[in-house]
Design a protein around this motif. Sequence first.
Motif, PDB file in Angstrom:
ATOM      1  N   SER A   1     -24.296 -16.175   4.352  1.00  0.00           N
ATOM      2  CA  SER A   1     -25.708 -15.795   4.235  1.00  0.00           C
ATOM      3  C   SER A   1     -26.591 -17.037   4.201  1.00  0.00           C
ATOM      4  CB  SER A   1     -25.940 -14.920   2.999  1.00  0.00           C
ATOM      5  OG  SER A   1     -25.716 -15.631   1.810  1.00  0.00           O
TER       6      SER A   1
ATOM      7  N   THR B   1     -29.723 -15.407   6.044  1.00  0.00           N
ATOM      8  CA  THR B   1     -29.937 -14.018   5.641  1.00  0.00           C
ATOM      9  C   THR B   1     -30.041 -13.942   4.117  1.00  0.00           C
ATOM     10  OG1 THR B   1     -27.576 -13.526   5.534  1.00  0.00           O
ATOM     11  CG2 THR B   1     -28.673 -13.150   7.647  1.00  0.00           C
ATOM     12  N   ALA B   2     -30.376 -12.783   3.629  1.00  0.00           N
ATOM     13  CA  ALA B   2     -30.522 -12.585   2.190  1.00  0.00           C
ATOM     14  C   ALA B   2     -29.189 -12.792   1.478  1.00  0.00           C
ATOM     15  CB  ALA B   2     -31.042 -11.183   1.908  1.00  0.00           C
TER      16      ALA B   2
ATOM     17  N   GLN C   1     -28.128 -10.528  -4.332  1.00  0.00           N
ATOM     18  CA  GLN C   1     -29.470 -10.120  -4.733  1.00  0.00           C
ATOM     19  C   GLN C   1     -29.899  -8.769  -4.166  1.00  0.00           C
ATOM     20  OE1 GLN C   1     -30.851 -12.119  -6.985  1.00  0.00           O
ATOM     21  NE2 GLN C   1     -29.078 -13.455  -6.720  1.00  0.00           N
ATOM     22  N   LEU C   2     -29.142  -8.244  -3.208  1.00  0.00           N
ATOM     23  CA  LEU C   2     -29.514  -6.979  -2.550  1.00  0.00           C
ATOM     24  C   LEU C   2     -28.335  -6.013  -2.515  1.00  0.00           C
ATOM     25  CD1 LEU C   2     -31.479  -8.383   0.516  1.00  0.00           C
ATOM     26  CD2 LEU C   2     -32.452  -7.297  -1.500  1.00  0.00           C
TER      27      LEU C   2
END
Length: 189
Positions: free
Chosen positions: A22, A27-28, A32-33
């Motif tokens: 990531s 990317t995120a 956290q997601l």
Amino acid sequence: MFIVLFLCAYLLGSISFAVLLSRHYGTADPRQLGSGNPGASNMFRVAGKRLAILTFLGDLSKGLLPILLASWLGFTQHEQAWIGLAAVVGHLYPAFFRLKGGKGVSTTAGMLLGLYPPAALLALSVWLLTFYLTRTSSLAALSALPLTLPLLAWQQPQALLPANLLTLLLVWRHRSNLKDLLAGTERRF
């Protein structure tokens, strides 16, 4: 030499491919997601199929490579099982990420592949069938690995203690998924 390889397996297991990929691809952060888990399933949710596959292959290799090296060096099946367990523990509780790791499914699959390929094939078959029927990754993992690890221990009795410890660790790491499954709120694909 066993202790050195055991520690190296733990450190290799501590590498989070989800986090590194990531960061590399911008990317995120998967922590956290989505589910917050740095594993292939959550990478699929937050970063797409390509990075999920790369995460899966990286995590799988963390369980496979230490077993292959231990086998090449002439370690017994018993020692190989402990070395594989060290890699999975590294994934679950990584030294590099404040002991906050993934669920260990892909790394365990790599360990199984190295120790006893028929057990890995059975685990994959159970995972795929369960996932196909339910579209729930955690249920597929909870079905495949705890059912397969005893087979490994039966075929490779010297792996009984590490396989049982691994089963307990995997169920423990999936305890929130178990609660969600029982409540009917678990994420599906």
